[in-house]
Structure formats: C-alpha cells, structure tokens
Design a protein around this motif. Sequence first.
Motif, PDB file in Angstrom:
ATOM      1  N   ASN A  77      47.498  52.798  39.009  1.00 24.61           N
ATOM      2  CA  ASN A  77      48.124  52.716  37.686  1.00 24.61           C
ATOM      3  C   ASN A  77      47.252  51.970  36.669  1.00 24.61           C
ATOM      4  N   GLY A  78      45.960  52.258  36.686  1.00 24.41           N
ATOM      5  CA  GLY A  78      45.043  51.669  35.719  1.00 24.41           C
ATOM      6  C   GLY A  78      44.539  50.284  36.063  1.00 24.41           C
ATOM      7  N   LYS A  79      45.021  49.699  37.145  1.00 26.92           N
ATOM      8  CA  LYS A  79      44.580  48.362  37.555  1.00 26.92           C
ATOM      9  C   LYS A  79      43.531  48.472  38.649  1.00 26.92           C
ATOM     10  N   GLN A  80      42.376  47.853  38.404  1.00 24.22           N
ATOM     11  CA  GLN A  80      41.288  47.820  39.371  1.00 24.22           C
ATOM     12  C   GLN A  80      41.172  46.413  39.949  1.00 24.22           C
ATOM     13  N   ASN A  81      40.938  46.323  41.245  1.00 22.89           N
ATOM     14  CA  ASN A  81      40.762  45.000  41.849  1.00 22.89           C
ATOM     15  C   ASN A  81      39.912  45.120  43.098  1.00 22.89           C
ATOM     16  N   GLY A  82      39.411  43.983  43.553  1.00 18.79           N
ATOM     17  CA  GLY A  82      38.619  43.966  44.770  1.00 18.79           C
ATOM     18  C   GLY A  82      38.665  42.604  45.415  1.00 18.79           C
ATOM     19  N   CYS A  83      38.307  42.546  46.692  1.00 13.81           N
ATOM     20  CA  CYS A  83      38.253  41.280  47.414  1.00 13.81           C
ATOM     21  C   CYS A  83      37.190  41.368  48.500  1.00 13.81           C
ATOM     22  N   ILE A  84      36.806  40.206  49.002  1.00 19.45           N
ATOM     23  CA  ILE A  84      35.803  40.127  50.062  1.00 19.45           C
ATOM     24  C   ILE A  84      36.490  40.185  51.418  1.00 19.45           C
ATOM     25  N   SER A  85      35.906  40.945  52.326  1.00 20.44           N
ATOM     26  CA  SER A  85      36.415  41.026  53.703  1.00 20.44           C
ATOM     27  C   SER A  85      35.246  40.926  54.670  1.00 20.44           C
ATOM     28  N   ILE A 101      30.479  36.712  45.338  1.00 22.19           N
ATOM     29  CA  ILE A 101      31.322  36.118  46.376  1.00 22.19           C
ATOM     30  C   ILE A 101      32.377  35.218  45.756  1.00 22.19           C
ATOM     31  N   ALA A 102      31.957  34.422  44.776  1.00 23.66           N
ATOM     32  CA  ALA A 102      32.895  33.499  44.130  1.00 23.66           C
ATOM     33  C   ALA A 102      34.010  34.255  43.420  1.00 23.66           C
ATOM     34  N   GLU A 103      33.661  35.336  42.713  1.00 25.83           N
ATOM     35  CA  GLU A 103      34.645  36.079  41.921  1.00 25.83           C
ATOM     36  C   GLU A 103      35.611  36.864  42.798  1.00 25.83           C
ATOM     37  N   GLU A 117      24.111  14.104  37.677  1.00 23.10           N
ATOM     38  CA  GLU A 117      24.218  14.775  36.387  1.00 23.10           C
ATOM     39  C   GLU A 117      23.543  16.141  36.449  1.00 23.10           C
ATOM     40  N   GLY A 118      24.214  17.152  35.931  1.00 23.80           N
ATOM     41  CA  GLY A 118      23.653  18.498  35.939  1.00 23.80           C
ATOM     42  C   GLY A 118      23.872  19.258  37.236  1.00 23.80           C
ATOM     43  N   TYR A 119      24.622  18.668  38.170  1.00 27.39           N
ATOM     44  CA  TYR A 119      24.849  19.321  39.468  1.00 27.39           C
ATOM     45  C   TYR A 119      25.636  20.615  39.284  1.00 27.39           C
ATOM     46  N   VAL A 120      25.244  21.659  40.021  1.00 29.91           N
ATOM     47  CA  VAL A 120      25.985  22.922  40.028  1.00 29.91           C
ATOM     48  C   VAL A 120      26.251  23.324  41.473  1.00 29.91           C
ATOM     49  N   CYS A 121      27.363  23.998  41.677  1.00 29.68           N
ATOM     50  CA  CYS A 121      27.737  24.454  43.012  1.00 29.68           C
ATOM     51  C   CYS A 121      26.699  25.459  43.531  1.00 29.68           C
ATOM     52  N   PRO A 122      26.181  25.274  44.751  1.00 28.13           N
ATOM     53  CA  PRO A 122      25.179  26.202  45.291  1.00 28.13           C
ATOM     54  C   PRO A 122      25.751  27.567  45.656  1.00 28.13           C
ATOM     55  N   ILE A 123      27.086  27.678  45.692  1.00 28.30           N
ATOM     56  CA  ILE A 123      27.705  28.950  46.027  1.00 28.30           C
ATOM     57  C   ILE A 123      28.048  29.748  44.778  1.00 28.30           C
ATOM     58  N   CYS A 124      28.789  29.133  43.834  1.00 30.04           N
ATOM     59  CA  CYS A 124      29.288  29.891  42.679  1.00 30.04           C
ATOM     60  C   CYS A 124      28.697  29.442  41.346  1.00 30.04           C
ATOM     61  N   SER A 125      27.806  28.445  41.378  1.00 28.11           N
ATOM     62  CA  SER A 125      27.052  27.999  40.199  1.00 28.11           C
ATOM     63  C   SER A 125      27.898  27.336  39.125  1.00 28.11           C
TER      64      SER A 125
END
Length: 207
Positions: free
Chosen positions: A21-29, A76-78, A190-198
């Motif tokens: 019905n017009g909705k698109q989605n996805g997930c990780i498996s 992966i994060a999204e 300071e300035g740290y970012v996640c190594p997985i999802c940035s």
Amino acid sequence: MDSKSLYKISYGLYLISASYNGKQNGCISNTITQVSASPAKLTAALSKNNYTTEIIKNSGRFTATVISQAVDMNVIAEFGFKSGREGDKFEKFNPRLDDSGVKYLAEDMCARFSCKVLEAVDVGSHYLFIGQVEEAEILSDIPVMTYEYYHQTKKGTTPANAPSYQPENKKSGYRCTVCGYIEEKDNLPEGYVCPICSNGTDYFEKI
C-alpha cells in the motif's frame, strides 16, 4: 545449556525489504537460507515486532539482498537499529525497484533475490517466511559480510529483535542510542563518533 555454542553456527548478513500500500520498509536479518534448488526457495526469519514482518505478511512478498564487507555501516544503523514506523529508511540511500515494486539497495551488495511467500510459519518470537525466488541477480563480487566478520572486524552489535540476540554481560561506559555500540571509557573524547553508525557524542548515554 551453554548458549554461547550458538555463536558457532555460521550466518551471513542480509537486508530484507518489502512493500505494501505504498509503504516501503526493510530490516537487517542474519537468517536467510536456501532450502531448495528447483524451484529455488529461501527462508527468512524475522521478528514479530519488526514493521517489515507486518508488511511481508500483508503483501506476500519480500526481497533479500546479500550484504558485502564493503557496506557503509550507516546501512546497518538505519535498517538494523531504527523502526520504519517512524520514517522512511530508504530516503538516505539510492534504492532500486524490483519487478514487483519493492525497493532494495544495490550499492555494496553481493546479490539480490525477489521472492513470493509460499508459507509463513509461526516459530514463537519470529515468523519463518518460505519464499519462492522469482528474480535473482549478482550485484558485485565483493566478499560477503559474514556475521563473524560483522562482529569481529566491524565491531557490530546484535539488535534485540534478531534471532541470534543474546543479552551481553554488564558493561560500563557509554552506549550509542542508535545502534547499541558500547564504548568502555570513563569519558568520550571531543569529536568522538560511533564506529558503527558514525553518530556523535550527543547520541551516547552513560551506562
């Protein structure tokens, strides 16, 4: 029972998508399996809590792409740690459409399978979808992302809805509220970012 013995079972990493019905989605498996060759059939196990599961049950279709080692960890994060009920997961990327109108990602993916659901089996916390492959293509020759590579090289974590999820031992430090990554430090630099999802320090919580 030693639950860690389950870690010895080999898994890949896949993006499962669906449209209704017009909705698109996805997930990780991490649980896609070929179960027959002629005709080609796949099984996909998805949590009952996933929005993608709801869409597959309504539409009777799913598309599975095999994730490569070169994938941007924002994918992966999204698709692994966010809910499609809260927004369009595909809007940050450049998806393609299969012949049935289901979006999928091709960049840094190895292969794509578009399937018609033949049966949905209730296995407790998850549904096991049995699908007949109607479209299939190789997308690249990049090595596939195994679950072991994801954990050991990419330092990824497992979403709570995944069939292979096991609660981790108590850790201290800071947890990313987007992907669940834990940085075991007293303070984040300071300035740290996640190594997985940035994502930056604003997305971390003290644990």
